[in-house]
Design a protein around this motif. Structure first.
Motif, PDB file in Angstrom:
ATOM      1  N   TRP A  11       1.218  -0.976   0.127  1.00  0.00           N
ATOM      2  CA  TRP A  11      -0.114  -0.182   0.006  1.00  0.00           C
ATOM      3  C   TRP A  11       0.578   1.313  -0.082  1.00  0.00           C
ATOM      4  O   TRP A  11       0.926   1.886  -0.573  1.00  0.00           O
ATOM      5  CB  TRP A  11      -0.558   0.212   1.254  1.00  0.00           C
ATOM      6  N   ILE A  12       1.587   0.697   0.489  1.00  0.00           N
ATOM      7  CA  ILE A  12       3.117   3.167   0.765  1.00  0.00           C
ATOM      8  C   ILE A  12       3.663   2.422  -0.586  1.00  0.00           C
ATOM      9  O   ILE A  12       3.570   3.750  -1.253  1.00  0.00           O
ATOM     10  CB  ILE A  12       3.689   2.472   2.145  1.00  0.00           C
ATOM     11  N   LEU A  13       3.946   1.139  -1.148  1.00  0.00           N
ATOM     12  CA  LEU A  13       4.451   2.045  -2.595  1.00  0.00           C
ATOM     13  C   LEU A  13       3.440   2.271  -3.519  1.00  0.00           C
ATOM     14  O   LEU A  13       4.009   2.721  -4.014  1.00  0.00           O
ATOM     15  CB  LEU A  13       5.306   0.104  -3.009  1.00  0.00           C
ATOM     16  N   LEU A  14       1.871   1.882  -3.239  1.00  0.00           N
ATOM     17  CA  LEU A  14       1.329   1.916  -4.086  1.00  0.00           C
ATOM     18  C   LEU A  14       0.988   3.802  -4.669  1.00  0.00           C
ATOM     19  O   LEU A  14       0.916   4.323  -5.154  1.00  0.00           O
ATOM     20  CB  LEU A  14       0.137   1.839  -4.238  1.00  0.00           C
ATOM     21  N   THR A  15       0.415   4.381  -2.826  1.00  0.00           N
ATOM     22  CA  THR A  15       0.262   4.974  -2.786  1.00  0.00           C
ATOM     23  C   THR A  15       1.928   6.647  -2.794  1.00  0.00           C
ATOM     24  O   THR A  15       1.632   7.633  -3.657  1.00  0.00           O
ATOM     25  CB  THR A  15       0.524   5.907  -1.614  1.00  0.00           C
ATOM     26  N   SER A  16       3.290   5.890  -3.266  1.00  0.00           N
ATOM     27  CA  SER A  16       3.986   6.251  -3.337  1.00  0.00           C
ATOM     28  C   SER A  16       3.942   7.027  -4.751  1.00  0.00           C
ATOM     29  O   SER A  16       5.123   7.739  -5.349  1.00  0.00           O
ATOM     30  CB  SER A  16       5.503   6.274  -2.812  1.00  0.00           C
ATOM     31  N   PHE A  17       3.581   6.853  -5.750  1.00  0.00           N
ATOM     32  CA  PHE A  17       3.230   7.462  -7.573  1.00  0.00           C
ATOM     33  C   PHE A  17       3.011   8.512  -6.472  1.00  0.00           C
ATOM     34  O   PHE A  17       2.908   9.160  -8.639  1.00  0.00           O
ATOM     35  CB  PHE A  17       2.913   5.973  -7.994  1.00  0.00           C
ATOM     36  N   SER A  18       2.379   9.072  -6.168  1.00  0.00           N
ATOM     37  CA  SER A  18       1.734  10.291  -6.528  1.00  0.00           C
ATOM     38  C   SER A  18       2.472  11.349  -6.819  1.00  0.00           C
ATOM     39  O   SER A  18       1.832  12.092  -7.568  1.00  0.00           O
ATOM     40  CB  SER A  18       0.927  10.651  -5.350  1.00  0.00           C
ATOM     41  N   ALA A  19       3.352  11.401  -6.417  1.00  0.00           N
ATOM     42  CA  ALA A  19       5.024  12.384  -6.656  1.00  0.00           C
ATOM     43  C   ALA A  19       4.896  12.290  -8.367  1.00  0.00           C
ATOM     44  O   ALA A  19       5.368  13.194  -8.908  1.00  0.00           O
ATOM     45  CB  ALA A  19       6.280  12.026  -5.647  1.00  0.00           C
ATOM     46  N   LEU A  20       5.169  10.387  -8.404  1.00  0.00           N
ATOM     47  CA  LEU A  20       5.724  10.912  -9.917  1.00  0.00           C
ATOM     48  C   LEU A  20       4.560  10.790 -10.968  1.00  0.00           C
ATOM     49  O   LEU A  20       4.758  11.214 -11.551  1.00  0.00           O
ATOM     50  CB  LEU A  20       5.815   9.232  -9.908  1.00  0.00           C
ATOM     51  N   LEU A  21       3.218  10.623 -10.376  1.00  0.00           N
ATOM     52  CA  LEU A  21       2.234  11.142 -11.535  1.00  0.00           C
ATOM     53  C   LEU A  21       1.451  12.958 -10.929  1.00  0.00           C
ATOM     54  O   LEU A  21       1.115  12.945 -12.585  1.00  0.00           O
ATOM     55  CB  LEU A  21       1.112  10.376 -10.705  1.00  0.00           C
ATOM     56  N   ASN A  22       2.222  13.147 -10.697  1.00  0.00           N
ATOM     57  CA  ASN A  22       2.203  14.830 -10.015  1.00  0.00           C
ATOM     58  C   ASN A  22       2.572  15.128 -11.970  1.00  0.00           C
ATOM     59  O   ASN A  22       3.098  16.178 -12.078  1.00  0.00           O
ATOM     60  CB  ASN A  22       2.161  15.235  -9.805  1.00  0.00           C
ATOM     61  N   LEU A  23       3.601  14.187 -11.591  1.00  0.00           N
ATOM     62  CA  LEU A  23       5.143  14.896 -13.298  1.00  0.00           C
ATOM     63  C   LEU A  23       3.560  15.091 -14.020  1.00  0.00           C
ATOM     64  O   LEU A  23       4.049  15.558 -15.612  1.00  0.00           O
ATOM     65  CB  LEU A  23       5.819  14.308 -13.379  1.00  0.00           C
ATOM     66  N   ALA A  24       2.899  14.421 -14.405  1.00  0.00           N
ATOM     67  CA  ALA A  24       2.264  14.641 -16.171  1.00  0.00           C
ATOM     68  C   ALA A  24       1.053  15.966 -15.710  1.00  0.00           C
ATOM     69  O   ALA A  24       0.997  16.355 -17.214  1.00  0.00           O
ATOM     70  CB  ALA A  24       0.588  13.920 -15.711  1.00  0.00           C
ATOM     71  N   GLN A  25       1.706  16.636 -15.135  1.00  0.00           N
ATOM     72  CA  GLN A  25       1.429  18.047 -15.059  1.00  0.00           C
ATOM     73  C   GLN A  25       2.362  18.865 -16.039  1.00  0.00           C
ATOM     74  O   GLN A  25       2.165  19.532 -16.722  1.00  0.00           O
ATOM     75  CB  GLN A  25       0.822  18.567 -13.750  1.00  0.00           C
ATOM     76  N   ALA A  26       3.181  18.092 -15.898  1.00  0.00           N
ATOM     77  CA  ALA A  26       4.692  18.693 -16.979  1.00  0.00           C
ATOM     78  C   ALA A  26       4.923  19.352 -16.937  1.00  0.00           C
ATOM     79  O   ALA A  26       5.074  20.443 -17.632  1.00  0.00           O
ATOM     80  CB  ALA A  26       4.134  18.451 -18.518  1.00  0.00           C
ATOM     81  N   GLY A  27       5.060  20.129 -15.584  1.00  0.00           N
ATOM     82  CA  GLY A  27       5.616  21.268 -14.877  1.00  0.00           C
ATOM     83  C   GLY A  27       4.769  23.080 -15.009  1.00  0.00           C
ATOM     84  O   GLY A  27       4.833  23.544 -14.928  1.00  0.00           O
ATOM     85  N   LEU A  28       3.529  22.017 -15.408  1.00  0.00           N
ATOM     86  CA  LEU A  28       2.076  23.258 -15.490  1.00  0.00           C
ATOM     87  C   LEU A  28       1.788  24.169 -14.066  1.00  0.00           C
ATOM     88  O   LEU A  28       2.233  25.296 -14.996  1.00  0.00           O
ATOM     89  CB  LEU A  28       1.062  22.894 -15.886  1.00  0.00           C
ATOM     90  N   GLY A  29       2.515  23.862 -13.424  1.00  0.00           N
ATOM     91  CA  GLY A  29       1.687  24.583 -12.136  1.00  0.00           C
ATOM     92  C   GLY A  29       2.186  25.587 -12.082  1.00  0.00           C
ATOM     93  O   GLY A  29       1.663  26.919 -11.781  1.00  0.00           O
ATOM     94  N   PRO A  30       3.733  26.082 -11.937  1.00  0.00           N
ATOM     95  CA  PRO A  30       4.374  27.358 -11.902  1.00  0.00           C
ATOM     96  C   PRO A  30       3.835  28.106 -13.119  1.00  0.00           C
ATOM     97  O   PRO A  30       3.745  29.186 -12.794  1.00  0.00           O
ATOM     98  CB  PRO A  30       5.857  27.282 -11.662  1.00  0.00           C
ATOM     99  N   VAL A  31       3.540  27.630 -14.137  1.00  0.00           N
ATOM    100  CA  VAL A  31       3.297  28.689 -15.541  1.00  0.00           C
ATOM    101  C   VAL A  31       2.065  29.192 -15.627  1.00  0.00           C
ATOM    102  O   VAL A  31       1.862  29.959 -15.855  1.00  0.00           O
ATOM    103  CB  VAL A  31       3.867  27.445 -16.758  1.00  0.00           C
TER     104      VAL A  31
END
Length: 439
Positions: free
Chosen positions: A43-63
């Protein structure tokens, strides 16, 4: 007014991180008590991917945040409508990317882990439900980034507090009654939906929105231009994810799922210290951007230096305090015999300080939109993988963090010198050095 908004954002941010941290820390012993170590580690391993999936924003946040700041300063109704159409289009692409990444993660990594743990049939369902939850949370960030760009800081933290408290209560109840990981995944999905709805509420409250978005087509080249701007941020975010999460994957490969809960408990503490220390950077980001866009370079430099000082002091004090109290508190928290010791925790805390220092210089630069640190970031990421693996192989589990520290030192030194020089030069020779914002 600006100081009040920053203070409010910081206070709500601290409260959010505290609630999230306490909830995250509390769930570890509950998982270990009611679930076998192997399933708890899964469970900890599966939830740890949240940070990786945030990358799908392709850095849009600051832009997107910077674009929203520009819209707030000077825009017509047509500009605002165009902004929303472009942002919506971008994040539809992002949600599709999240789904694709989740599918690839399953095919090339998670499936193998599930087979090894004899949990394949149920694990597929768990990951499918979590994938939908991740898609919802990522889509909600378009609203959050817009609100932050308008200078209304901290309200997303309030939503996160509500989601964290009630979702973790549901997790504990489910674990107490012996429900499976499928139930935990379902709770994750439901509260991702709550987070999305909450983000829409604060957007309507604080931001001027078109009553009806037209169905006119967006020029795809404009959308592509946004992604081009965010590409450099994506690379920086990718490095952050690698540096902060590669150790969990190394632990799984070298020592198996059983050790992940024990190592992750220490990583969770370090991550919380980093989050608290860098909170001020999130709050001042839109104001550095605003200062830069309006030519008040000296104010941007002052905010940068104050944020740097606060972040470093916070990181060092919290790290020292927790290092000294860890032999007493951690065994009480996750059980006696489960603390991996000062030789593992010490390097992790030191790495947290180095990481905080690095990002306290990078974030203000990103707010200006004028400079990024792609080469140092890529160097840091590559070295973190190589030295983390070598450290694990030759020095054991404590060698992972030592490898990360060494990997971060040279890029950090370069970034520190370059950022200090950048802000000093511009505040001295350009802009309204002692002026006020142009209105």
């Amino acid at each position: 007014m600006i100081k009040n908004k920053i203070s409010r954002g910081v206070l709500l941010g601290i409260l959010s991180i505290s609630v999230d941290g306490i909830a995250g820390l509390a769930i570890f012993p509950v998982l270990l008590y009611y679930q076998p170590k192997e399933l708890a580690g899964l469970w900890i391993l599966l939830t740890s991917f949240s940070a990786l999936l945030n990358l799908a924003q392709a850095g849009l946040g600051p832009v997107i945040t910077r674009m929203a700041t520009e819209i707030k300063i000077d825009s017509t109704d047509s500009d605002i409508e165009k902004y929303y159409l472009k942002v919506n289009y971008c994040y539809r692409i992002v949600v599709f990317l999240v789904f694709c990444i989740c599918a690839l993660l399953y095919l090339f990594y998670i499936r193998d882990v599930l087979i090894k743990s004899n949990y394949l049939s149920s694990g597929i369902i768990v990951w499918a439900i979590m994938t939908l939850g991740y898609c919802l949370k990522i889509y909600a960030t378009k609203n959050i980034n817009t609100v932050n760009g308008y200078g209304e800081l901290g309200w997303d933290k309030l939503i996160q507090i509500v989601v964290t408290v009630f979702s973790n209560i549901a997790y504990v109840i489910g674990l107490y009654f012996g429900l499976s990981l499928i139930f935990l995944a379902t709770i994750f999905f439901i509260f991702s939906l709550v987070y999305l709805y909450g983000s829409k509420v604060i957007l309507r409250i604080f931001v001027k929105m078109p009553k009806i978005l037209s169905r006119k087509k967006i020029n795809f080249s404009e959308v592509l231009d946004i992604f081009k701007q965010s590409l450099k941020v994506l690379i920086l975010n990718l490095v952050s994810v690698i540096v902060l999460n590669v150790d969990i994957l190394i632990v799984e490969r070298f020592w198996g799922l059983n050790v992940i809960p024990l190592y992750s408990a220490l990583v969770k503490i370090v991550t919380l210290i980093i989050a608290v220390s860098l909170l001020i950077q999130q709050m001042i980001y839109p104001y550095i951007s605003l200062s830069w866009n309006t030519g008040v370079y000296k104010k941007a430099r002052d905010l940068y230096l104050k944020g740097l000082m606060i972040s470093l002091i916070t990181s060092i004090v919290l790290s020292a305090l927790l290092f000294l109290t860890a032999p007493i508190l951690i065994p009480i928290w996750i059980g006696y015999g489960n603390y991996l010791g000062a030789k593992v925790f010490g390097p992790l805390l030191l790495f947290g300080i180095v990481y905080t220092h690095f990002h306290s210089h990078v974030s203000p630069i990103l707010a200006t939109g004028k400079k990024t640190y792609i080469t140092p970031a890529i160097t840091n990421g590559i070295l973190s993988i190589i030295l983390g693996l070598l450290g694990a192989k030759y020095f054991g589990i404590n060698g992972i963090a030592l490898g990360n520290i060494i990997a971060s030192l040279i890029p950090t030194i370069y970034v520190v010198i370059s950022t200090l020089r950048f802000f000093k030069t511009h505040s001295k020779y350009g802009g309204l050095a002692n002026g006020e914002y142009k209105r």
